[in-house]
Motif scaffolding. Structure first.
Motif, PDB file in Angstrom:
ATOM      1  N   SER A  91     -55.823  51.513  -9.071  1.00 21.72           N
ATOM      2  CA  SER A  91     -55.826  51.221  -7.643  1.00 21.72           C
ATOM      3  C   SER A  91     -54.443  51.386  -7.021  1.00 21.72           C
ATOM      4  CB  SER A  91     -56.317  49.791  -7.403  1.00 21.72           C
ATOM      5  OG  SER A  91     -56.161  49.438  -6.038  1.00 21.72           O
ATOM      6  N   MET A 119     -59.679  50.999  -9.479  1.00 25.31           N
ATOM      7  CA  MET A 119     -59.949  50.277 -10.718  1.00 25.31           C
ATOM      8  C   MET A 119     -58.673  50.133 -11.549  1.00 25.31           C
ATOM      9  SD  MET A 119     -63.171  49.629 -10.607  1.00 25.31           S
ATOM     10  CE  MET A 119     -64.187  49.973  -9.185  1.00 25.31           C
ATOM     11  N   LEU A 192     -62.127  42.267  -9.430  1.00 22.05           N
ATOM     12  CA  LEU A 192     -61.639  43.420  -8.685  1.00 22.05           C
ATOM     13  C   LEU A 192     -62.598  43.658  -7.525  1.00 22.05           C
ATOM     14  CD1 LEU A 192     -60.576  46.234 -11.193  1.00 22.05           C
ATOM     15  CD2 LEU A 192     -59.159  45.100  -9.481  1.00 22.05           C
ATOM     16  N   ARG A 196     -58.493  45.418  -4.945  1.00 23.05           N
ATOM     17  CA  ARG A 196     -57.597  44.256  -4.955  1.00 23.05           C
ATOM     18  C   ARG A 196     -58.111  43.195  -5.928  1.00 23.05           C
ATOM     19  NH1 ARG A 196     -58.151  45.400   0.627  1.00 23.05           N
ATOM     20  NH2 ARG A 196     -56.184  45.930   1.657  1.00 23.05           N
ATOM     21  N   ILE A 197     -57.225  42.290  -6.305  1.00 22.05           N
ATOM     22  CA  ILE A 197     -57.613  41.136  -7.108  1.00 22.05           C
ATOM     23  C   ILE A 197     -57.938  39.991  -6.160  1.00 22.05           C
ATOM     24  CG2 ILE A 197     -56.822  39.428  -8.779  1.00 22.05           C
ATOM     25  CD1 ILE A 197     -54.954  41.632  -9.890  1.00 22.05           C
TER      26      ILE A 197
END
Length: 281
Positions: A91, A119, A192, A196-197
């Protein structure tokens, strides 16, 4: 045998070496900076060394590959007979790796499609494998990209960390979320989402968090054909136990990968990480 379409990814895909060799996938390494020493992920620093450094609270940062490193990878693929390249990366929200690949693609000797998969880890690895399998059966660049994007669209990645401190330090999660987790003494489950986390749930104990991780993975896997990866950092017993339970509970399991994450992702999650990637076929 040369392939008309070559697949390039980066070291955060954490693909097994045998799979990379079988499908002719090239991984360009990111860099871990330990103190004042820059080390290539996968060759110059191990996950174990990284975990020890983090436990000693040594300063650790990470760095993208240079465009020149991608230039060399693209040239090598062209020299081996490729007439097109698909370059799949972690990502762009996490790293400038995608941007470096885009710069290199502009002067590559053959056409290169650079894809931000959104990812990381085997969520990226499964995309690279899907593209490589399509290319290996004579698929075009467009067809290989479509196969990777289809995999990415169905992917789920859930993970548990012992503390949000490392994600906060690296800017991968908001300070407010990290502070909330610490203040409440909760164990965070993350996912994910959109590259983003994001915080998914807060659980009171590590054992409950890991049990919940298992339930999320089983629910997401459903009954159809699916590949699963279990990642960890300095927690091999935890990972093997979770993988064993998933083998028993996922009826459509095709492939199971169990591995320790590399130093780049480990630097941002810290020891104790446990992650599950679910990839429907």
């Amino acid at each position: 045998m040369s392939r008309h379409v070559a697949i390039v990814t980066d070291s955060t895909a954490y693909l097994p070496q045998q799979a990379m060799a079988r499908h002719g996938i090239t991984a360009v390494p990111l860099t871990v900076v330990l103190g004042d020493e820059a080390l290539e992920e996968g060759t110059e620093i191990s996950a174990r060394s990284l975990a020890q450094a983090l436990q000693k609270r040594r300063p650790v940062t990470t760095s993208r590959p240079s465009p020149q490193e991608f230039t060399r990878a693209y040239q090598a693929a062209a020299d081996a007979g490729a007439t097109g390249i698909v370059s799949l990366h972690l990502s762009a929200e996490f790293s400038g790796t995608y941007d470096a690949a885009v710069v290199a693609a502009q002067t590559a000797p053959v056409p290169v499609r650079v894809v931000d998969t959104g990812m990381v880890a085997m969520a990226l690895g499964f995309c690279a494998l899907a593209a490589a399998e399509t290319a290996g059966t004579g698929g075009s660049v467009d067809e290989a990209v479509a196969a990777a994007e289809k995999r990415a669209a169905g992917m789920s990645a859930f993970f548990y960390v012992d503390t949000l401190d490392y994600l906060r330090r690296g800017g991968r999660i908001g300070a407010a979320q990290a502070l909330l987790g610490s203040a409440l003494a909760v164990k965070p489950l993350l996912q994910l989402d959109g590259g983003r986390i994001e915080m998914l749930e807060k659980v009171r104990t590590a054992s409950k968090a890991i049990a919940r991780l298992e339930e999320l993975a089983v629910d997401r896997a459903g009954n159809g054909p699916v590949d699963v990866a279990v990642h960890h950092l300095a927690a091999p017993e935890r990972a093997e136990k979770l993988a064993g339970r998933l083998r028993e509970r996922v009826p459509g399991l095709v492939e199971m990968h169990v591995s320790e994450v590399g130093a780049v992702i480990g630097a941002h999650t810290g020891p104790g990480l446990l992650a599950v990637v679910v990839s429907p076929r």
